[in-house]
Design a protein around this motif. Structure first.
Motif, PDB file in Angstrom:
ATOM      1  N   LEU A   1      -6.686  -1.657   6.180  1.00 35.29           N
ATOM      2  CA  LEU A   1      -5.360  -2.043   6.657  1.00 35.29           C
ATOM      3  C   LEU A   1      -5.265  -1.865   8.173  1.00 35.29           C
ATOM      4  O   LEU A   1      -4.663  -2.674   8.881  1.00 35.29           O
ATOM      5  CB  LEU A   1      -4.271  -1.235   5.944  1.00 35.29           C
ATOM      6  CG  LEU A   1      -4.110  -1.547   4.439  1.00 35.29           C
ATOM      7  CD1 LEU A   1      -3.106  -0.606   3.810  1.00 35.29           C
ATOM      8  CD2 LEU A   1      -3.708  -3.010   4.228  1.00 35.29           C
TER       9      LEU A   1
ATOM     10  N   ARG B   1       3.565   6.087  -6.993  1.00 35.71           N
ATOM     11  CA  ARG B   1       2.687   7.082  -7.595  1.00 35.71           C
ATOM     12  C   ARG B   1       3.344   8.461  -7.533  1.00 35.71           C
ATOM     13  O   ARG B   1       3.428   9.175  -8.537  1.00 35.71           O
ATOM     14  CB  ARG B   1       1.344   7.098  -6.838  1.00 35.71           C
ATOM     15  CG  ARG B   1       0.293   8.029  -7.408  1.00 35.71           C
ATOM     16  CD  ARG B   1      -0.896   8.085  -6.449  1.00 35.71           C
ATOM     17  NE  ARG B   1      -2.034   8.783  -7.023  1.00 35.71           N
ATOM     18  CZ  ARG B   1      -2.158  10.109  -7.066  1.00 35.71           C
ATOM     19  NH1 ARG B   1      -1.203  10.877  -6.584  1.00 35.71           N
ATOM     20  NH2 ARG B   1      -3.236  10.663  -7.607  1.00 35.71           N
TER      21      ARG B   1
ATOM     22  N   HIS C   1      -1.991   8.699   3.280  1.00 39.42           N
ATOM     23  CA  HIS C   1      -1.719   7.300   3.605  1.00 39.42           C
ATOM     24  C   HIS C   1      -0.536   7.122   4.543  1.00 39.42           C
ATOM     25  O   HIS C   1      -0.554   6.310   5.452  1.00 39.42           O
ATOM     26  CB  HIS C   1      -1.533   6.464   2.327  1.00 39.42           C
ATOM     27  CG  HIS C   1      -0.170   6.563   1.737  1.00 39.42           C
ATOM     28  ND1 HIS C   1       0.174   7.511   0.822  1.00 39.42           N
ATOM     29  CD2 HIS C   1       0.964   5.840   1.980  1.00 39.42           C
ATOM     30  CE1 HIS C   1       1.455   7.375   0.490  1.00 39.42           C
ATOM     31  NE2 HIS C   1       1.958   6.355   1.187  1.00 39.42           N
ATOM     32  N   LYS C   2       0.503   7.929   4.363  1.00 40.09           N
ATOM     33  CA  LYS C   2       1.701   7.743   5.187  1.00 40.09           C
ATOM     34  C   LYS C   2       1.396   8.135   6.639  1.00 40.09           C
ATOM     35  O   LYS C   2       1.628   7.375   7.576  1.00 40.09           O
ATOM     36  CB  LYS C   2       2.854   8.585   4.637  1.00 40.09           C
ATOM     37  CG  LYS C   2       4.173   8.251   5.307  1.00 40.09           C
ATOM     38  CD  LYS C   2       5.329   8.869   4.542  1.00 40.09           C
ATOM     39  CE  LYS C   2       6.649   8.508   5.220  1.00 40.09           C
ATOM     40  NZ  LYS C   2       6.680   8.981   6.609  1.00 40.09           N
TER      41      LYS C   2
ATOM     42  N   PHE D   1       0.831  -1.184   0.000  1.00 44.91           N
ATOM     43  CA  PHE D   1       0.000   0.000   0.000  1.00 44.91           C
ATOM     44  C   PHE D   1       0.877   1.250   0.000  1.00 44.91           C
ATOM     45  O   PHE D   1       0.691   2.173  -0.790  1.00 44.91           O
ATOM     46  CB  PHE D   1      -0.901  -0.027   1.247  1.00 44.91           C
ATOM     47  CG  PHE D   1      -2.146   0.775   1.096  1.00 44.91           C
ATOM     48  CD1 PHE D   1      -2.169   2.113   1.476  1.00 44.91           C
ATOM     49  CD2 PHE D   1      -3.316   0.204   0.595  1.00 44.91           C
ATOM     50  CE1 PHE D   1      -3.325   2.852   1.352  1.00 44.91           C
ATOM     51  CE2 PHE D   1      -4.459   0.940   0.457  1.00 44.91           C
ATOM     52  CZ  PHE D   1      -4.481   2.273   0.837  1.00 44.91           C
ATOM     53  N   ALA D   2       1.860   1.202   0.891  1.00 43.72           N
ATOM     54  CA  ALA D   2       2.779   2.334   0.990  1.00 43.72           C
ATOM     55  C   ALA D   2       3.598   2.461  -0.288  1.00 43.72           C
ATOM     56  O   ALA D   2       3.784   3.557  -0.816  1.00 43.72           O
ATOM     57  CB  ALA D   2       3.701   2.172   2.194  1.00 43.72           C
TER      58      ALA D   2
ATOM     59  N   PHE E   1      -5.640   9.475  -0.623  1.00 43.10           N
ATOM     60  CA  PHE E   1      -4.336   8.820  -0.721  1.00 43.10           C
ATOM     61  C   PHE E   1      -3.194   9.680  -0.155  1.00 43.10           C
ATOM     62  O   PHE E   1      -2.192   9.156   0.308  1.00 43.10           O
ATOM     63  CB  PHE E   1      -4.025   8.446  -2.176  1.00 43.10           C
ATOM     64  CG  PHE E   1      -3.832   9.648  -3.069  1.00 43.10           C
ATOM     65  CD1 PHE E   1      -4.895  10.179  -3.781  1.00 43.10           C
ATOM     66  CD2 PHE E   1      -2.587  10.245  -3.169  1.00 43.10           C
ATOM     67  CE1 PHE E   1      -4.720  11.293  -4.574  1.00 43.10           C
ATOM     68  CE2 PHE E   1      -2.409  11.355  -3.970  1.00 43.10           C
ATOM     69  CZ  PHE E   1      -3.478  11.886  -4.670  1.00 43.10           C
TER      70      PHE E   1
ATOM     71  N   TYR F   1       1.701   4.049  -3.239  1.00 40.05           N
ATOM     72  CA  TYR F   1       1.584   5.502  -3.233  1.00 40.05           C
ATOM     73  C   TYR F   1       2.933   6.191  -3.328  1.00 40.05           C
ATOM     74  O   TYR F   1       3.032   7.316  -3.809  1.00 40.05           O
ATOM     75  CB  TYR F   1       0.763   5.967  -2.029  1.00 40.05           C
ATOM     76  CG  TYR F   1      -0.705   5.686  -2.287  1.00 40.05           C
ATOM     77  CD1 TYR F   1      -1.381   4.703  -1.588  1.00 40.05           C
ATOM     78  CD2 TYR F   1      -1.380   6.366  -3.296  1.00 40.05           C
ATOM     79  CE1 TYR F   1      -2.711   4.410  -1.885  1.00 40.05           C
ATOM     80  CE2 TYR F   1      -2.703   6.086  -3.602  1.00 40.05           C
ATOM     81  CZ  TYR F   1      -3.370   5.103  -2.893  1.00 40.05           C
ATOM     82  OH  TYR F   1      -4.655   4.824  -3.194  1.00 40.05           O
ATOM     83  N   GLN F   2       3.976   5.470  -2.911  1.00 40.53           N
ATOM     84  CA  GLN F   2       5.320   6.023  -3.067  1.00 40.53           C
ATOM     85  C   GLN F   2       5.676   6.071  -4.556  1.00 40.53           C
ATOM     86  O   GLN F   2       6.186   7.053  -5.060  1.00 40.53           O
ATOM     87  CB  GLN F   2       6.304   5.126  -2.324  1.00 40.53           C
ATOM     88  CG  GLN F   2       7.619   5.806  -2.041  1.00 40.53           C
ATOM     89  CD  GLN F   2       8.585   4.830  -1.375  1.00 40.53           C
ATOM     90  OE1 GLN F   2       8.145   3.926  -0.648  1.00 40.53           O
ATOM     91  NE2 GLN F   2       9.856   5.002  -1.658  1.00 40.53           N
TER      92      GLN F   2
ATOM     93  N   ARG G   1      -0.836   5.697   8.343  1.00 43.56           N
ATOM     94  CA  ARG G   1      -0.162   4.451   8.747  1.00 43.56           C
ATOM     95  C   ARG G   1       0.771   4.702   9.938  1.00 43.56           C
ATOM     96  O   ARG G   1       0.844   3.893  10.879  1.00 43.56           O
ATOM     97  CB  ARG G   1       0.628   3.893   7.561  1.00 43.56           C
ATOM     98  CG  ARG G   1       1.073   2.475   7.864  1.00 43.56           C
ATOM     99  CD  ARG G   1       1.609   1.775   6.669  1.00 43.56           C
ATOM    100  NE  ARG G   1       2.143   0.483   7.123  1.00 43.56           N
ATOM    101  CZ  ARG G   1       3.336   0.051   6.795  1.00 43.56           C
ATOM    102  NH1 ARG G   1       4.130   0.750   6.007  1.00 43.56           N
ATOM    103  NH2 ARG G   1       3.736  -1.112   7.251  1.00 43.56           N
TER     104      ARG G   1
END
Lengths: 554, 101
Positions: free
Chosen positions: B64, A470, B27-28, A463-464, B24, A467-468, B31
């Protein structure tokens, strides 16, 4: 040259040729003269009187009839000297006469005089033709102006069955303007205007005024805002000597109050139980100053059921009788003083006007409006459930193309469309619209242009990484374009929003796309599912690089 | 926008508050809000009362988190959703996977 005596003809013909008139046609009698005239159309006719069969008088009458609008001088040649004969020459249409025997200098002088008259007549005839054309053009413009008025202005008025309206058009159309429109609270706004200028010029000004008045009233904007806008539009559009006098009346949906503003119109009159109130002009007409002075603001009056309001244009007050006396100085005041509360005044007013004018056509348009101030005037409030499901009637299309470095920044379509005023009446759909566009755009960008694969997102690290990557690929300067097209299509009841998004990428495998329901906790592949749930239809084509969806507004 | 985490040791509850657009771009941060907490040890509340918008990638992030919290055995609560956010969650049938408040 008409004469039964060949000697006379020869003599005159010789004299004329000497003067430079080379083409001389000869006729020996009236009938031959008419035939010659028809065949050759000579410039001037010399006519003997006494001839066998048809005489000179009769021949002249016929030739003059054939010549019509053209001036063809007929000069009688006569040995007669009696008064009676000379009078008959003129009566039959002759323009001059010469006595026999002919004198050369007199003949020459008469011809010069006749040519002068003929030239003058030709100039006038040419001007008359031009004038007739202009009159015809003017008539056509009048027709156009009246058509514009009736189609674009009058037919769009509301509550007209509740108002009593008398409009009498004068021979020249001057463009008295009556507009009515409901407010969102169910109230009614009325504008009676009078343009300076006539015909097409007035009608042209009426169009933007009518549009702005209706749009702003439907939106529920207040009187000052409407007046400001009309004033600004007219000031911008019309030359300095043209403007519009206007009387604006607003009856809020709650009732109980009347707001009025009068700029240069005759006084409006309000008949309440207590008596008659004059609503006289307190402001400049619209379109003169760049901005309206603040002190000329609308005023308020409490009203009650049974009160009546009367509005009019100056055509009514200034209507003259055959002695030149205006209606306002004759029967008008009597009508006002005899006006009883809770009674219509318009029938009495019309009778008095008819008596005053006595069948004469008014010089100016007459517009009179009577408004009975009762509840039936107002529209039912839009809280009616039937009414509530209706979305706006006007459609629109908006599109945006993002290319290369721009691809990473999709603006919020909700904010953009709202800023353009396109979401008015569609605010309930805004959230869904935002979701649909964002999901489809992400799909086009991430799969089409950036070639990222969703299943990567199955685990926290993936997931990370997704997007990284991206972010990295956007940073690296992607190449391609995504086009978004959003169209609102009004319909009976609820309208629809059609959204089309296409990208220059290779598409993705829309055919084998796995519905997320198979694994409800799967953290990827939810965007399209969301769009499918929201939309009435979703169709991918061009290998997944183009999608069109329809969202039904409810 | 911001994401804030609050840990209540006594009730063993972690509250993650998300403001603004939850998509999006978050997201970081999202998390980071829970990654240092050992898996399957705490209960979670995601407070969305300040969130104005939620997209499909945010749904993925929530899933998640759910996995991190222990999957089916530990309910994650989502709290304070606006009408637009609520609709997205309902369409995704998240009421079956989360406790919606």
């Amino acid at each position: 040259m008409v004469d039964d005596e060949p000697t006379n003809r020869r003599l005159l013909a010789r004299m004329l040729k000497k003067e430079g008139f080379d083409e001389v046609m000869e006729a020996s009698g009236g009938e031959q003269a008419i035939a010659q005239f028809q065949a050759h159309r000579p410039d001037i006719v010399f006519m003997d009187i006494m001839m066998p069969q048809m005489d000179g008088f009769e021949a002249t009458r016929r030739i003059k009839a054939l010549a019509g609008m053209d001036f063809v001088p007929v000069i009688f040649l006569t040995a007669l000297h009696d008064e009676q004969s000379l009078v008959r020459c003129t009566e039959s249409g002759g323009d001059d006469f010469l006595t026999k025997p002919f004198n050369f200098s007199i003949l020459k002088a008469r011809i010069v005089a006749m040519e002068r008259v003929r030239d003058l007549q030709r100039t006038i005839a040419a001007k008359n033709r031009a004038l007739a054309q202009l009159l015809e053009k003017d008539r056509q413009e009048q027709t156009l102006a009246e058509r514009i008025f009736s189609r674009a202005v009058n037919q769009r008025n509301v509550a007209t069955e509740r108002l009593q309206i008398v409009q009498r058009s004068a021979a020249t159309f001057n463009g008295d303007l009556l507009l009515t429109q409901h407010l969102p609270d169910g109230g009614l706004r009325i504008l009676l205007g009078d343009f300076t200028g006539h015909g097409l010029a007035a009608a042209i000004g009426a169009l933007p005024v009518s549009d702005a008045f209706r749009t702003m009233t439907r939106k529920g904007l207040d009187d000052e805002q409407v007046l400001e806008e009309l004033n600004r539009k007219l000031h911008e559009m019309l030359p300095a000597d043209r403007f519009m006098a206007a009387c604006l009346i607003t009856l809020p949906g709650g009732g109980g109050e009347l707001r009025w503003w009068n700029g240069g119109m005759p006084s409006a009159w309000l008949r309440t139980r207590e008596g008659l109130r004059e609503l006289s002009s307190h402001a400049l007409p619209l379109g003169i100053l760049p901005a309206l002075p603040a002190r000329e603001c609308p005023r308020r009056i409490p009203i009650h059921e049974g009160d009546h309001l009367l509005l009019m244009s100056d055509g009514l007050l200034e209507a003259r009788n055959d002695e030149g006396v205006q209606f306002q100085d004759a029967g008008f005041n009597g009508v006002l003083t005899g006006w009883d509360w809770n009674r219509a005044v318009l029938p009495t007013l019309c009778e008095a006007l008819d008596r005053h004018c006595d069948g004469a056509e008014p010089e100016d348009d007459v517009a009179v409006v009577e408004v009975p101030l009762d509840g039936a005037l107002f529209q039912p409030r839009p809280t009616d459930p039937q009414e509530g499901t209706h979305t706006p009637r006007g459609g629109w299309t908006w599109s945006l193309v993002l290319e290369d470095e721009r691809l990473g920044d999709l603006p919020s379509v909700g904010s953009v469309l709202r800023g353009l005023g396109l979401l008015e009446g569609l605010e309930d759909c805004a959230g869904a619209l935002e979701t649909i566009v964002n999901e489809l755009y992400s799909n086009a960008l991430e799969h089409g242009i950036l070639r990222l694969h969703s299943p990567m997102k199955a685990h926290p690290e993936g997931f990370a990484t997704y997007y990284q990557r991206r972010a990295e690929r956007l940073e690296a300067g992607p190449r391609g374009r995504v086009e978004i097209r959003i169209a609102y299509e009004p319909g009976d009841g609820a309208g629809a929003i059609r959204i089309r998004i296409s990208d220059t990428g290779d598409g993705f495998d829309a055919e084998n796309w796995q519905p997320v329901t198979q694994d409800p906790a799967r953290p990827w592949g939810r965007g399209i599912a969301l769009v499918r749930s929201l939309c009435e239809s979703v169709a991918f084509d061009a290998g997944g690089s183009r999608v069109e969806v329809v969202y039904r507004c409810t | 926008m911001s994401i804030q985490t609050q840990v209540d040791e006594q009730s063993n509850l972690v509250t993650i508050t998300v403001g603004g657009r939850f998509d999006f771009a978050q997201h970081k941060q999202f998390r980071d809000a829970y990654r240092d907490i050992p898996a399957n040890t705490r209960r979670y509340v995601v407070d969305l009362s300040e969130a104005t918008y939620l997209d499909s990638s945010a749904l993925g992030m929530l899933l998640l988190l759910r996995e991190h919290a222990g999957g089916d055995s530990a309910r994650v609560t989502i709290r304070g959703c606006s009408a637009d956010v609520q609709r997205v969650l309902q369409i995704a049938h998240f009421d079956r996977l989360f406790t919606l408040e």
